[in-house]
Design a protein around this motif. Structure first.
Motif, PDB file in Angstrom:
ATOM      1  N   VAL A 494       0.836  -1.204   0.000  1.00  0.00           N
ATOM      2  CA  VAL A 494       0.000   0.000   0.000  1.00  0.00           C
ATOM      3  C   VAL A 494       0.868   1.250   0.000  1.00  0.00           C
ATOM      4  O   VAL A 494       0.580   2.228  -0.693  1.00  0.00           O
ATOM      5  CB  VAL A 494      -0.955  -0.010   1.210  1.00  0.00           C
ATOM      6  CG1 VAL A 494      -1.772   1.270   1.255  1.00  0.00           C
ATOM      7  CG2 VAL A 494      -1.874  -1.229   1.153  1.00  0.00           C
ATOM      8  N   ALA A 495       1.951   1.223   0.778  1.00  0.00           N
ATOM      9  CA  ALA A 495       2.852   2.379   0.838  1.00  0.00           C
ATOM     10  C   ALA A 495       3.434   2.680  -0.536  1.00  0.00           C
ATOM     11  O   ALA A 495       3.593   3.851  -0.912  1.00  0.00           O
ATOM     12  CB  ALA A 495       3.970   2.126   1.853  1.00  0.00           C
ATOM     13  N   ARG A 496       3.749   1.633  -1.300  1.00  0.00           N
ATOM     14  CA  ARG A 496       4.277   1.855  -2.654  1.00  0.00           C
ATOM     15  C   ARG A 496       3.233   2.499  -3.551  1.00  0.00           C
ATOM     16  O   ARG A 496       3.549   3.360  -4.380  1.00  0.00           O
ATOM     17  CB  ARG A 496       4.740   0.525  -3.255  1.00  0.00           C
ATOM     18  CG  ARG A 496       6.119   0.078  -2.805  1.00  0.00           C
ATOM     19  CD  ARG A 496       6.676  -1.000  -3.727  1.00  0.00           C
ATOM     20  NE  ARG A 496       5.842  -2.187  -3.720  1.00  0.00           N
ATOM     21  CZ  ARG A 496       6.024  -3.220  -2.907  1.00  0.00           C
ATOM     22  NH1 ARG A 496       7.009  -3.203  -2.014  1.00  0.00           N
ATOM     23  NH2 ARG A 496       5.242  -4.275  -2.964  1.00  0.00           N
ATOM     24  N   ARG A 497       1.974   2.088  -3.397  1.00  0.00           N
ATOM     25  CA  ARG A 497       0.903   2.656  -4.233  1.00  0.00           C
ATOM     26  C   ARG A 497       0.707   4.141  -3.974  1.00  0.00           C
ATOM     27  O   ARG A 497       0.361   4.895  -4.879  1.00  0.00           O
ATOM     28  CB  ARG A 497      -0.411   1.903  -3.987  1.00  0.00           C
ATOM     29  CG  ARG A 497      -0.448   0.525  -4.569  1.00  0.00           C
ATOM     30  CD  ARG A 497      -1.698  -0.218  -4.171  1.00  0.00           C
ATOM     31  NE  ARG A 497      -2.930   0.437  -4.598  1.00  0.00           N
ATOM     32  CZ  ARG A 497      -4.141  -0.046  -4.362  1.00  0.00           C
ATOM     33  NH1 ARG A 497      -4.280  -1.191  -3.705  1.00  0.00           N
ATOM     34  NH2 ARG A 497      -5.216   0.589  -4.773  1.00  0.00           N
ATOM     35  N   PHE A 498       0.946   4.550  -2.722  1.00  0.00           N
ATOM     36  CA  PHE A 498       0.705   5.947  -2.365  1.00  0.00           C
ATOM     37  C   PHE A 498       2.006   6.736  -2.174  1.00  0.00           C
ATOM     38  O   PHE A 498       1.985   7.845  -1.627  1.00  0.00           O
ATOM     39  CB  PHE A 498      -0.122   6.021  -1.076  1.00  0.00           C
ATOM     40  CG  PHE A 498      -1.566   5.632  -1.270  1.00  0.00           C
ATOM     41  CD1 PHE A 498      -2.506   6.590  -1.599  1.00  0.00           C
ATOM     42  CD2 PHE A 498      -1.957   4.318  -1.153  1.00  0.00           C
ATOM     43  CE1 PHE A 498      -3.839   6.232  -1.785  1.00  0.00           C
ATOM     44  CE2 PHE A 498      -3.277   3.944  -1.345  1.00  0.00           C
ATOM     45  CZ  PHE A 498      -4.232   4.906  -1.665  1.00  0.00           C
ATOM     46  N   GLU A 499       3.114   6.144  -2.644  1.00  0.00           N
ATOM     47  CA  GLU A 499       4.400   6.825  -2.481  1.00  0.00           C
ATOM     48  C   GLU A 499       4.406   8.168  -3.208  1.00  0.00           C
ATOM     49  O   GLU A 499       4.008   8.275  -4.374  1.00  0.00           O
ATOM     50  CB  GLU A 499       5.520   5.940  -3.036  1.00  0.00           C
ATOM     51  CG  GLU A 499       6.907   6.484  -2.756  1.00  0.00           C
ATOM     52  CD  GLU A 499       8.004   5.528  -3.219  1.00  0.00           C
ATOM     53  OE1 GLU A 499       9.183   5.855  -3.015  1.00  0.00           O
ATOM     54  OE2 GLU A 499       7.668   4.467  -3.779  1.00  0.00           O
ATOM     55  N   VAL A 506       0.253   4.521   6.833  1.00  0.00           N
ATOM     56  CA  VAL A 506      -0.487   3.331   6.411  1.00  0.00           C
ATOM     57  C   VAL A 506      -0.614   2.402   7.600  1.00  0.00           C
ATOM     58  O   VAL A 506       0.372   2.133   8.291  1.00  0.00           O
ATOM     59  CB  VAL A 506       0.222   2.607   5.246  1.00  0.00           C
ATOM     60  CG1 VAL A 506      -0.530   1.329   4.879  1.00  0.00           C
ATOM     61  CG2 VAL A 506       0.345   3.510   4.033  1.00  0.00           C
ATOM     62  N   LEU A 507      -1.816   1.911   7.850  1.00  0.00           N
ATOM     63  CA  LEU A 507      -2.077   1.027   8.985  1.00  0.00           C
ATOM     64  C   LEU A 507      -2.662  -0.271   8.450  1.00  0.00           C
ATOM     65  O   LEU A 507      -3.722  -0.280   7.823  1.00  0.00           O
ATOM     66  CB  LEU A 507      -3.064   1.696   9.945  1.00  0.00           C
ATOM     67  CG  LEU A 507      -3.186   1.135  11.361  1.00  0.00           C
ATOM     68  CD1 LEU A 507      -1.836   1.083  12.050  1.00  0.00           C
ATOM     69  CD2 LEU A 507      -4.163   1.970  12.171  1.00  0.00           C
ATOM     70  N   GLN A 508      -1.925  -1.367   8.655  1.00  0.00           N
ATOM     71  CA  GLN A 508      -2.367  -2.655   8.122  1.00  0.00           C
ATOM     72  C   GLN A 508      -3.302  -3.347   9.098  1.00  0.00           C
ATOM     73  O   GLN A 508      -3.005  -3.491  10.283  1.00  0.00           O
ATOM     74  CB  GLN A 508      -1.158  -3.540   7.844  1.00  0.00           C
ATOM     75  CG  GLN A 508      -1.521  -4.870   7.193  1.00  0.00           C
ATOM     76  CD  GLN A 508      -0.286  -5.678   6.830  1.00  0.00           C
ATOM     77  OE1 GLN A 508       0.829  -5.182   6.865  1.00  0.00           O
ATOM     78  NE2 GLN A 508      -0.496  -6.941   6.481  1.00  0.00           N
ATOM     79  N   LYS A 509      -4.444  -3.768   8.610  1.00  0.00           N
ATOM     80  CA  LYS A 509      -5.395  -4.525   9.426  1.00  0.00           C
ATOM     81  C   LYS A 509      -4.922  -5.973   9.550  1.00  0.00           C
ATOM     82  O   LYS A 509      -4.338  -6.506   8.601  1.00  0.00           O
ATOM     83  CB  LYS A 509      -6.782  -4.511   8.792  1.00  0.00           C
ATOM     84  CG  LYS A 509      -7.449  -3.146   8.727  1.00  0.00           C
ATOM     85  CD  LYS A 509      -8.813  -3.277   8.062  1.00  0.00           C
ATOM     86  CE  LYS A 509      -9.542  -1.945   7.963  1.00  0.00           C
ATOM     87  NZ  LYS A 509     -10.849  -2.074   7.295  1.00  0.00           N
TER      88      LYS A 509
END
Length: 521
Positions: A494-499, A506-509
């Motif tokens: 997710v962090a790469r997608r929003f880099e 980013v908080l992983q469930k």
């Protein structure tokens, strides 16, 4: 006609191999019975077919017509050398099936040594070629079937991946609710209350379930492994109950931990699977008989000569290593089994990663493996992991009970009602006012109503308008908006997608209060 010429003619006509004689000017001198049988012609038809209006044509293996200059007889006459194994296809008028022949052209020299004729022999290879073509067709069909099966397998995996991704999203929401509510319940109980231990067990079980889900997603290509400091002793202590339940009821499991122990960087899910596989393999080696399994840890500085007996991706460098040993009192292995052990998938029951995969994990961590075993004396697996001197010792996390860490309104966007209620309660406990939205459209409307939001917590997977589109819309309204993305997918993914897009975090469930505090900062 001389006796020699008569003898040659007799020999020529009675040859089992088809042949014909052609003069230097291209005219046919003679043809034998075997050649006429191969071609399915009479002598008159053959001689006529080679006249001004030939009834046959020659093609090469590629299917292209051969010109007279390309015929092996012409080549042999011109070069005065033999031509061997020249394959041609003879196409005849009125005959649907062509004839494949293997030609050899031998120059016939005059008294002066110059070639004035050529003898061409021909061998019918039509049946051989038909068999080869049939085999090629069969092979091609097998290859097509194999590719079709591969495609179906890939499609099944893709479908399974999509299904797993959907299940993971819902399951992560459920785990978030279990973990969060358990933690909130513990905060509201008096320390030492009878229910505390039960809730701690629920908390530990939910963390194991989250790790198992992460592992499943990795194998389906839905999330890469992460890397974090590993305290091997702590990891083994957390797994002890699960390991005891996984092995044979006749086996005794003992854990011997050495302290202090350094840290090394690895993925905890991978490490749990490595340990589980080693212990399951040890249990299998007992063959359902009474036996012992011992897990031990230690740290040692190894010299180069001591590392020679360990297998790794490359030569291990001298230095400090964390050592994990798993030994059993099982049947053991002979020399042949030891030699190929890491090439097979063990245990044979199909549980665990398999020793080949264990080897892959160890290599990826720049470590090594040693197997010591003899028939009747059990086995010992020793794994080495290089101590990461740059990894700081994890400091104990403080959990201030009810101590506010922020203030102001927070816009919480998630399509799951239970998650909204739980995370809302966690945020309120940290001192925030919580305003919830169940979808992206509602979130945009609520954000426009006020300008004092501390930040927005935004779920990535939602119907109608997903988190990524909602985030872009929020950025269009307010380029300075602070957004924390929540998702069941890998935090790194997710962090790469929003880099580079200005995301606050980013908080992983599933996540707990500690993770929430950390991402809020």
């Amino acid at each position: 006609m001389s006796d020699f010429e008569k003898g040659f003619k007799t020999l020529f006509q009675n040859m089992e191999l088809g042949a014909y004689l052609q003069s230097a000017d291209g005219s046919m001198v003679d043809v034998n019975h075997a050649a006429l049988t191969t071609l399915g012609m009479t002598r008159e038809e053959f001689l006529a077919s080679c006249g001004t209006q030939p009834r046959w044509r020659l093609t090469g293996e590629s299917g292209d017509d051969l010109s007279p200059d390309q015929h092996p007889a012409t080549i042999a006459l011109r070069s005065a050398e033999e031509v061997h194994d020249f394959v041609v296809v003879i196409h005849q008028e009125g005959k649907p099936a062509p004839v494949w022949v293997n030609l050899n052209a031998i120059p016939v020299r005059d008294r002066g040594g110059a070639p004035d004729a050529v003898m061409v022999t021909l061998r019918d290879i039509s049946q051989l070629r038909r068999l080869e073509q049939a085999a090629a067709v069969t092979t091609a069909e097998r290859e097509r079937e194999h590719k079709q099966l591969q495609l179906q397998h890939v499609q099944k995996l893709e479908s399974l991946g999509v299904l797993a991704g959907g299940i993971a999203h819902d399951f992560n929401n459920i785990l978030t609710s279990i973990m969060g509510n358990t933690e909130l319940a513990l905060m509201q109980l008096t320390p030492g209350a009878p229910a505390c231990e039960n809730l701690h067990r629920v908390e530990r079980a939910s963390h194991r379930a989250a790790a198992l889900l992460k592992q499943m997603l990795f194998y389906l290509g839905k999330g890469p492994f992460s890397s974090e400091p590993i305290d091997l002793n702590l990891l083994l202590e957390e797994m002890a109950e699960m390991l005891q339940a996984a092995i044979s009821k006749k086996a005794t499991l003992r854990l011997e931990s050495s302290r202090p122990l350094g840290l090394f960087s690895a993925d905890p899910v991978q490490m749990r699977q490595v340990v589980m596989n080693l212990v399951l393999n040890a249990s299998e080696s007992l063959r359902n008989e009474v036996g012992k399994i011992k897990i031990s840890t230690s740290q040692k500085h190894y010299q180069q000569e001591e590392l020679a007996e360990f297998r790794g991706s490359e030569e291990l460098a001298p230095g400090s290593y964390i050592r994990l040993s798993v030994s059993d009192t099982g049947y053991g292995m002979d020399k042949e089994t030891r030699a190929r052990f890491f090439e097979r998938l063990f245990p044979d029951t199909g549980r665990g990663l398999g020793m080949a995969a264990v080897m892959g994990v160890v290599r990826g961590l720049r470590g090594g493996v040693r197997l010591q075993s003899d028939v009747g004396k059990g086995s010992t697996f020793t794994l080495l992991f290089p101590v990461d001197e740059d990894v700081p010792t994890a400091a104990p996390t403080t959990k201030p009970d009810g101590e506010p860490m922020g203030m102001g309104p927070v816009l919480l966007v998630d399509d799951e009602e239970e998650v909204c209620q739980l995370v809302g309660a966690m945020l309120e406990r940290l001192g925030y006012e919580v305003i919830t939205a169940r979808d992206g459209h509602s979130a945009l409307g609520l954000y426009l109503q006020r300008d004092d939001y501390a930040f927005v917590m935004l779920d990535l997977t939602m119907p109608v308008m997903d988190g990524e589109e909602t985030y872009e819309q929020l950025r269009g309204i307010d380029p300075t908006v602070k957004v924390i993305i929540t998702s069941g997918y890998s935090e790194k993914e997710v962090a790469r997608r929003f880099e580079g897009k200005g995301v606050k975090g980013v908080l992983q469930k599933p996540f707990d209060m500690d993770a929430l505090r950390k991402v809020i900062g």
